[in-house]
Design a protein around this motif. Structure first.
Motif, PDB file in Angstrom:
ATOM      1  N   ALA A  77       1.604   7.815  -0.232  1.00 20.72           N
ATOM      2  CA  ALA A  77       0.622   7.832  -1.311  1.00 20.72           C
ATOM      3  C   ALA A  77       1.104   8.671  -2.485  1.00 20.72           C
ATOM      4  O   ALA A  77       1.078   8.231  -3.642  1.00 20.72           O
ATOM      5  N   GLU A  78       1.548   9.891  -2.196  1.00 18.78           N
ATOM      6  CA  GLU A  78       1.978  10.791  -3.268  1.00 18.78           C
ATOM      7  C   GLU A  78       3.227  10.252  -3.972  1.00 18.78           C
ATOM      8  O   GLU A  78       3.308  10.232  -5.198  1.00 18.78           O
ATOM      9  N   ALA A  79       4.211   9.833  -3.179  1.00 17.33           N
ATOM     10  CA  ALA A  79       5.451   9.344  -3.788  1.00 17.33           C
ATOM     11  C   ALA A  79       5.218   8.039  -4.534  1.00 17.33           C
ATOM     12  O   ALA A  79       5.804   7.803  -5.597  1.00 17.33           O
ATOM     13  N   GLY A  80       4.363   7.173  -4.000  1.00 18.93           N
ATOM     14  CA  GLY A  80       4.060   5.925  -4.686  1.00 18.93           C
ATOM     15  C   GLY A  80       3.359   6.148  -6.006  1.00 18.93           C
ATOM     16  O   GLY A  80       3.631   5.467  -7.006  1.00 18.93           O
ATOM     17  N   ALA A  81       2.434   7.128  -6.019  1.00 19.50           N
ATOM     18  CA  ALA A  81       1.749   7.460  -7.265  1.00 19.50           C
ATOM     19  C   ALA A  81       2.741   7.963  -8.309  1.00 19.50           C
ATOM     20  O   ALA A  81       2.674   7.605  -9.493  1.00 19.50           O
ATOM     21  N   ARG A  82       3.675   8.783  -7.861  1.00 20.61           N
ATOM     22  CA  ARG A  82       4.693   9.300  -8.789  1.00 20.61           C
ATOM     23  C   ARG A  82       5.551   8.173  -9.335  1.00 20.61           C
ATOM     24  O   ARG A  82       5.842   8.118 -10.537  1.00 20.61           O
ATOM     25  N   LEU A  83       5.945   7.243  -8.461  1.00 21.04           N
ATOM     26  CA  LEU A  83       6.805   6.145  -8.896  1.00 21.04           C
ATOM     27  C   LEU A  83       6.094   5.266  -9.916  1.00 21.04           C
ATOM     28  O   LEU A  83       6.683   4.890 -10.936  1.00 21.04           O
ATOM     29  N   VAL A  92       0.279   0.221  -8.815  1.00 18.69           N
ATOM     30  CA  VAL A  92       0.350   1.332  -7.870  1.00 18.69           C
ATOM     31  C   VAL A  92       0.572   0.814  -6.452  1.00 18.69           C
ATOM     32  O   VAL A  92       1.350   1.366  -5.682  1.00 18.69           O
ATOM     33  N   GLY A  93      -0.118  -0.288  -6.108  1.00 12.22           N
ATOM     34  CA  GLY A  93       0.051  -0.856  -4.779  1.00 12.22           C
ATOM     35  C   GLY A  93       1.491  -1.273  -4.516  1.00 12.22           C
ATOM     36  O   GLY A  93       2.022  -1.080  -3.424  1.00 12.22           O
ATOM     37  N   GLY A  94       2.135  -1.845  -5.542  1.00  9.40           N
ATOM     38  CA  GLY A  94       3.529  -2.232  -5.392  1.00  9.40           C
ATOM     39  C   GLY A  94       4.434  -1.031  -5.174  1.00  9.40           C
ATOM     40  O   GLY A  94       5.367  -1.074  -4.362  1.00  9.40           O
ATOM     41  N   ALA A  95       4.172   0.054  -5.913  1.00  7.50           N
ATOM     42  CA  ALA A  95       4.978   1.264  -5.761  1.00  7.50           C
ATOM     43  C   ALA A  95       4.826   1.845  -4.356  1.00  7.50           C
ATOM     44  O   ALA A  95       5.803   2.277  -3.727  1.00  7.50           O
ATOM     45  N   GLN A  96       3.595   1.841  -3.844  1.00  4.78           N
ATOM     46  CA  GLN A  96       3.371   2.341  -2.490  1.00  4.78           C
ATOM     47  C   GLN A  96       4.062   1.452  -1.463  1.00  4.78           C
ATOM     48  O   GLN A  96       4.637   1.946  -0.484  1.00  4.78           O
ATOM     49  N   TRP A  97       3.990   0.138  -1.686  1.00  8.09           N
ATOM     50  CA  TRP A  97       4.658  -0.786  -0.776  1.00  8.09           C
ATOM     51  C   TRP A  97       6.165  -0.521  -0.740  1.00  8.09           C
ATOM     52  O   TRP A  97       6.777  -0.503   0.337  1.00  8.09           O
ATOM     53  N   ALA A  98       6.776  -0.294  -1.904  1.00  8.17           N
ATOM     54  CA  ALA A  98       8.216  -0.044  -1.958  1.00  8.17           C
ATOM     55  C   ALA A  98       8.581   1.206  -1.172  1.00  8.17           C
ATOM     56  O   ALA A  98       9.573   1.222  -0.423  1.00  8.17           O
ATOM     57  N   LEU A  99       7.769   2.266  -1.313  1.00  5.06           N
ATOM     58  CA  LEU A  99       8.052   3.501  -0.573  1.00  5.06           C
ATOM     59  C   LEU A  99       7.859   3.293   0.920  1.00  5.06           C
ATOM     60  O   LEU A  99       8.615   3.838   1.747  1.00  5.06           O
ATOM     61  N   ALA A 100       6.847   2.496   1.294  1.00  3.87           N
ATOM     62  CA  ALA A 100       6.631   2.218   2.711  1.00  3.87           C
ATOM     63  C   ALA A 100       7.802   1.436   3.298  1.00  3.87           C
ATOM     64  O   ALA A 100       8.240   1.689   4.426  1.00  3.87           O
ATOM     65  N   VAL A 101       8.322   0.470   2.530  1.00  5.52           N
ATOM     66  CA  VAL A 101       9.477  -0.317   2.986  1.00  5.52           C
ATOM     67  C   VAL A 101      10.685   0.591   3.212  1.00  5.52           C
ATOM     68  O   VAL A 101      11.362   0.520   4.243  1.00  5.52           O
ATOM     69  N   LEU A 102      10.956   1.464   2.257  1.00  9.78           N
ATOM     70  CA  LEU A 102      12.089   2.377   2.397  1.00  9.78           C
ATOM     71  C   LEU A 102      11.859   3.364   3.541  1.00  9.78           C
ATOM     72  O   LEU A 102      12.801   3.744   4.249  1.00  9.78           O
ATOM     73  N   GLY A 103      10.596   3.787   3.708  1.00  8.24           N
ATOM     74  CA  GLY A 103      10.286   4.683   4.824  1.00  8.24           C
ATOM     75  C   GLY A 103      10.520   4.014   6.163  1.00  8.24           C
ATOM     76  O   GLY A 103      11.009   4.637   7.115  1.00  8.24           O
ATOM     77  N   TYR A 104      10.181   2.728   6.250  1.00 10.85           N
ATOM     78  CA  TYR A 104      10.455   1.978   7.483  1.00 10.85           C
ATOM     79  C   TYR A 104      11.964   1.863   7.710  1.00 10.85           C
ATOM     80  O   TYR A 104      12.447   1.966   8.846  1.00 10.85           O
TER      81      TYR A 104
END
Length: 535
Positions: A77-83, A92-104
């Motif tokens: 959430a925090e990193a996606g908001a920053r991105l 914002v949803g896309g940014a969070q999705w990208a961080l979740a993908v990289l986290g996976y």
């Protein structure tokens, strides 16, 4: 036929084959994605989004938060908001999705979480059929954070909280354990297309763009530019309500603001992922005027009181908001002053005059530049307010452990353990916790000022004097050759016959207050904490 791997599974496999350090360099990641992924695995926009997450530091920020103990949802959430904010994008949803993908891809975010974030990112490619088994096992979830006020099962019988003549009663929420924190939103709401027209992101090698596509994009951009110019000229010549350039001047904000539950949920993801439904909002209105630094303010009615949501232009607005809301002068406050997201609860049941104020719960997101304030309605307790807050899936955590480093060191110095945060019991305290030591209950706290610290010390001395100065001395650190006084030690017997030992540490404005189990012998307690060479 074998199901095709989804994008996050493909990135996990890429990391396993080429090394996860690949995700630390944007240029290397760009080249690897272009070479590894099939043409239909991800759109050019999604590739740009993943690379930007690394290039702009959001991926590294998420990794740091995860390594520091943050939950995957909070870190995403925090990193996606920053991105999203750094890209100047409303997606914002896309940014969070990208961080979740990289986290996976690095094994720190689960498959289930990636799929949940994907629903917020409509441009993400969907699998041709239900996906097969994930390439990686989902990371293990961390232990649930115990709710404020829930005592350890082996802590023994509950004691009366330490109460001086001027303090209130004890109390903590005892509410259910908080739900996992969720996704975040970033920055000032923007309603343009994600990334904006004329994006400077390069087309990756190997991904050919049709000349017709370029012509169409150019025509669309030209039409938009012409339309903007026409609107600007019309507003300037017609003396429209465009507002003042001076941010200190009030700006009309209610016109055109969507205050439907779905719109509020989407815009205020940085503070809670389900704020409208979780808070049971019944109606909302946008403020007619905004204060300096505000870009939006919404006031809502809920089942348990009022909810105010505010978006700011900069971090300065968040800092000023915290200063207005947080008040350490009152007892009954519980706060977690983490810079990324602040939590503050005021519980009037612990206050000397509980009728002076109603329960309030404030939280914010510094990266999302947004704040939320719940104010209890008539008859609504702080426990009910906390339950409402948890139902919104907030992106901040409820404080359960000691926060201040000096207070932690003070408790460790005297082997005081199992500390659990509670609302403060005396005005001027920064934080207070109920702990344990040798089977006895101990309270520890830290004050915000020397004046409040010495006022509380004077009350302890007064009680000790009334009981014939059973314990009245000071202690020092034996490692200090000058034997400089470190703090005072007082003992007395309370109305329930418990022996009570008070000891403080002037350097950190801290104290502990230990109770025996009805023996009425503060000297015996003192021997558990201080050797003959220390006092």
């Amino acid at each position: 036929m074998e199901n095709a791997m989804e994008l996050h599974e493909s990135l996990y496999a890429l990391g396993m084959s080429q090394g996860r350090e690949l995700f630390n360099d944007a240029d290397s990641l760009r080249g690897a994605l272009d070479d590894y992924l099939d043409e239909d695995s991800a759109s050019t926009g999604d590739i740009n989004l993943l690379v930007d997450a690394v290039r702009l530091g959001a991926f590294q920020s998420m990794n740091t938060m995860l390594d520091s103990g943050a939950t995957p949802d909070r870190a995403v959430a925090e990193a996606g908001a920053r991105l999203a904010r750094d890209r100047g994008s409303a997606d914002v949803g896309g940014a969070q999705w990208a961080l979740a993908v990289l986290g996976y891809a690095i094994g720190k975010v689960s498959d289930e979480q990636v799929r949940r974030y994907r629903t917020q990112h409509m441009s993400a490619p969907q699998p041709p059929q239900p996906g097969g088994a994930p390439t990686a096992l989902p990371p293990q979830a961390g232990p649930a954070v115990p709710p404020v006020g829930q005592r350890p099962a082996d802590s023994g019988p509950q004691q009366t909280a330490p109460v001086w003549p001027s303090s209130g009663g004890q109390g903590a929420s005892g509410a259910p354990a908080p739900s996992p924190v969720g996704a975040g939103s970033g920055g000032v709401p923007s309603y343009g297309p994600p990334g904006g027209f004329g994006s400077s992101a390069p087309v990756p090698p190997g991904r050919k763009r049709s000349p017709l596509v370029g012509i169409l994009v150019g025509l669309v951009a030209l039409i938009v530019v012409v339309g903007v110019v026409v609107v600007v000229i019309a507003v300037n010549q017609g003396g429209g309500s465009g507002g003042s350039d001076d941010p200190s001047a009030g700006d009309s904000s209610s016109e055109g603001v969507d205050v439907s539950p779905d719109a509020i949920n989407e815009r205020y993801q940085s503070v809670s992922t389900d704020i409208a439904t979780g808070a049971a909002i019944t109606s909302c209105t946008a403020a007619d005027t905004l204060a300096a630094g505000e870009t939006e303010k919404i006031d809502c009615d809920t089942e348990n009181g009022k909810l105010q949501l505010t978006t700011y232009q900069s971090e300065q607005g968040i800092d000023q908001s915290r200063t207005r809301v947080v008040d350490y002068k009152d007892e009954g406050q519980l706060s977690d002053p983490v810079d990324s997201g602040y939590f503050y609860l005021y519980d009037p049941s612990n206050a000397e005059d509980p009728s002076r104020k109603v329960a309030e719960l404030y939280w914010d997101s510094k990266s999302g530049l947004q704040t939320a304030l719940l104010t209890a309605g008539d008859g609504v307790t702080s426990d009910q307010l906390v339950n409402t807050w948890k139902a919104t899936n907030p992106t901040v955590d409820e404080p359960t452990e000691l926060y201040a480093p000096q207070l932690q060191a003070f408790a460790t110095r005297f082997s005081i353990r199992r500390c659990e945060r509670i609302p403060t019991l005396y005005g001027g305290e920064l934080e207070e916790a109920e702990c344990a030591h040798n089977g006895n209950h101990v309270w520890v706290a830290q004050f915000s000022s020397d004046h409040d610290f010495k006022t509380y010390r004077a009350l302890a001395k007064k009680l000790a004097k009334q009981d014939g100065n059973i314990v009245d001395r000071y202690w020092w650190n034996t490692n200090d050759s000058s034997q400089t006084e470190q703090g005072k030690i007082y003992g007395y017997i309370d109305e329930s016959g418990n022996g009570v030992l008070y000891a403080d540490y002037a350097s950190c404005l801290c104290y502990f207050q230990a109770y025996d189990n009805g023996e009425g012998d503060p000297n015996a307690i003192s021997g558990q904490y201080f050797s003959s060479g220390e006092s």
